[in-house]
Design a protein around this motif. Structure first.
Motif, short mmCIF file in Angstrom:
data_model
loop_
_atom_site.label_atom_id
_atom_site.label_comp_id
_atom_site.label_asym_id
_atom_site.label_seq_id
_atom_site.Cartn_x
_atom_site.Cartn_y
_atom_site.Cartn_z
N ALA A 1 0.70 -1.21 0.12
CA ALA A 1 0.09 0.15 0.07
C ALA A 1 0.80 1.26 -0.03
CB ALA A 1 -1.16 -0.01 1.19
N ILE A 2 2.00 1.29 0.74
CA ILE A 2 2.84 2.34 1.00
C ILE A 2 3.57 2.65 -0.50
CG2 ILE A 2 4.70 3.40 1.79
CD1 ILE A 2 3.94 1.95 4.56
N PHE A 3 4.13 1.52 -0.97
CA PHE A 3 4.79 1.73 -2.40
C PHE A 3 3.67 1.92 -3.50
CE2 PHE A 3 5.98 0.18 -6.37
CZ PHE A 3 7.28 0.78 -6.44
N LEU A 4 2.47 1.57 -3.32
CA LEU A 4 1.47 1.94 -4.50
C LEU A 4 1.06 3.41 -4.25
CD1 LEU A 4 -0.60 -1.27 -5.01
CD2 LEU A 4 1.32 -0.40 -6.54
N ALA A 5 0.87 3.81 -2.97
CA ALA A 5 0.60 5.23 -2.67
C ALA A 5 1.74 6.14 -3.41
CB ALA A 5 0.11 5.40 -1.31
N TRP A 6 3.32 5.84 -2.91
CA TRP A 6 4.18 6.42 -3.29
C TRP A 6 4.25 6.68 -5.12
CZ3 TRP A 6 7.66 9.88 -3.70
CH2 TRP A 6 8.94 9.58 -4.04
N TYR A 7 3.91 5.30 -5.44
CA TYR A 7 3.96 5.56 -7.15
C TYR A 7 2.93 6.16 -7.78
CZ TYR A 7 3.94 3.62 -11.91
OH TYR A 7 3.98 3.65 -13.27
N LEU A 8 1.60 6.00 -7.23
CA LEU A 8 0.53 6.88 -7.58
C LEU A 8 0.84 8.36 -7.40
CD1 LEU A 8 -2.35 6.68 -8.69
CD2 LEU A 8 -3.20 6.58 -6.47
N ALA A 9 1.36 8.85 -6.40
CA ALA A 9 1.68 10.21 -6.10
C ALA A 9 2.50 10.74 -7.30
CB ALA A 9 2.34 10.58 -4.83
N GLY B 1 13.97 8.20 -6.82
CA GLY B 1 13.18 7.67 -5.83
C GLY B 1 12.61 6.53 -5.68
N GLN B 2 11.87 6.49 -6.88
CA GLN B 2 11.01 4.97 -7.14
C GLN B 2 12.06 3.74 -7.15
OE1 GLN B 2 7.70 4.69 -7.65
NE2 GLN B 2 7.65 6.82 -7.01
N PHE B 3 13.28 3.99 -7.91
CA PHE B 3 14.11 2.87 -7.89
C PHE B 3 14.85 2.69 -6.45
CE2 PHE B 3 14.29 4.22 -12.32
CZ PHE B 3 14.06 3.08 -13.05
N VAL B 4 15.00 3.62 -5.67
CA VAL B 4 15.78 3.45 -4.56
C VAL B 4 14.51 2.62 -3.69
CG1 VAL B 4 16.23 4.78 -2.30
CG2 VAL B 4 17.11 5.40 -4.60
N THR B 5 13.25 3.34 -3.76
CA THR B 5 12.21 2.62 -2.90
C THR B 5 12.09 1.10 -3.28
OG1 THR B 5 10.91 4.65 -2.95
CG2 THR B 5 9.69 2.94 -2.26
N THR B 6 11.84 0.71 -4.40
CA THR B 6 11.91 -0.72 -4.96
C THR B 6 13.03 -1.47 -4.37
OG1 THR B 6 10.94 0.12 -6.78
CG2 THR B 6 11.86 -2.00 -6.86
N PHE B 7 14.22 -0.88 -4.49
CA PHE B 7 15.53 -1.62 -3.71
C PHE B 7 15.27 -1.67 -2.31
CE2 PHE B 7 17.43 -0.81 -7.92
CZ PHE B 7 17.62 -1.79 -8.32
N ALA B 8 14.84 -0.70 -1.57
CA ALA B 8 14.67 -0.64 -0.26
C ALA B 8 13.77 -1.82 0.36
CB ALA B 8 14.34 0.87 0.24
N ILE B 9 12.63 -1.57 -0.40
CA ILE B 9 11.47 -2.53 0.26
C ILE B 9 12.08 -4.00 -0.30
CG2 ILE B 9 9.39 -3.53 -0.84
CD1 ILE B 9 8.37 -0.43 -0.94
N THR B 10 12.77 -4.38 -1.32
CA THR B 10 13.11 -5.59 -1.33
C THR B 10 14.18 -6.22 -0.43
OG1 THR B 10 13.07 -5.43 -3.60
CG2 THR B 10 14.46 -7.07 -3.28
N MET B 11 14.97 -5.09 0.21
CA MET B 11 16.00 -5.60 0.98
C MET B 11 15.09 -5.84 2.39
SD MET B 11 19.39 -3.29 0.19
CE MET B 11 18.60 -1.67 0.48
N LEU B 12 14.25 -4.78 2.76
CA LEU B 12 13.49 -4.81 3.82
C LEU B 12 12.71 -6.25 3.85
CD1 LEU B 12 11.89 -1.32 4.44
CD2 LEU B 12 13.81 -2.59 5.97
N TYR B 13 12.15 -6.63 2.87
CA TYR B 13 11.41 -8.01 2.75
C TYR B 13 12.43 -9.10 3.08
CZ TYR B 13 8.94 -12.19 1.32
OH TYR B 13 8.52 -13.20 1.33
#
Length: 115
Positions: free
Chosen positions: A37-45, A75-87
């Motif tokens: 949800a957070i990632f999709l909201a960020w992407y939608l923004a 920032g979209q790329f950074v967020t994608t990598f960050a979420i992947t690492m967190l997961y």
């Protein structure tokens, strides 16, 4: 062998109904749903700002040729990598540890069922 005599299929259905599996599934969903949800909201923004406020994205940062839109895009790329690492860290630390006994139990059923 009839389909209802398959010990692996029977155990799989029983495993899915077990409280341990349901707990594992809830654990997974408690991580995945908010993260998605957070990632999709960020992407939608990002998409909405690009579509409805292009002048904002065209704003230069200082005297450079870098603009806010570029920073948001990176920032979209950074967020994608960050979420992947967190997961990955979360799965190794929490999810996999909870799933291990269930996996081991199912592997025993497979070994017995295929023997």
């Amino acid at each position: 062998m009839a389909e209802h005599d398959d010990p692996i299929a029977e155990r799989s259905v029983a495993m899915q109904a077990s409280p341990e599996f349901q707990h594992l599934r809830r654990t997974f969903m408690r991580f995945i749903v908010p993260a998605a949800a957070i990632f999709l909201a960020w992407y939608l923004a990002y998409v909405l700002i690009a579509g409805f406020a292009p002048d904002f994205f065209a704003t230069r940062v200082g005297d450079s040729y870098i603009n806010i839109g570029l920073l948001f895009g990176l920032g979209q790329f950074v967020t994608t990598f960050a979420i992947t690492m967190l997961y990955s860290r979360w799965a190794n630390r929490v999810y996999d540890r909870q799933a291990e006994p269930l996996r081991h139990e199912m592997e025993q059923v497979v070994k017995v069922g295929s023997a």
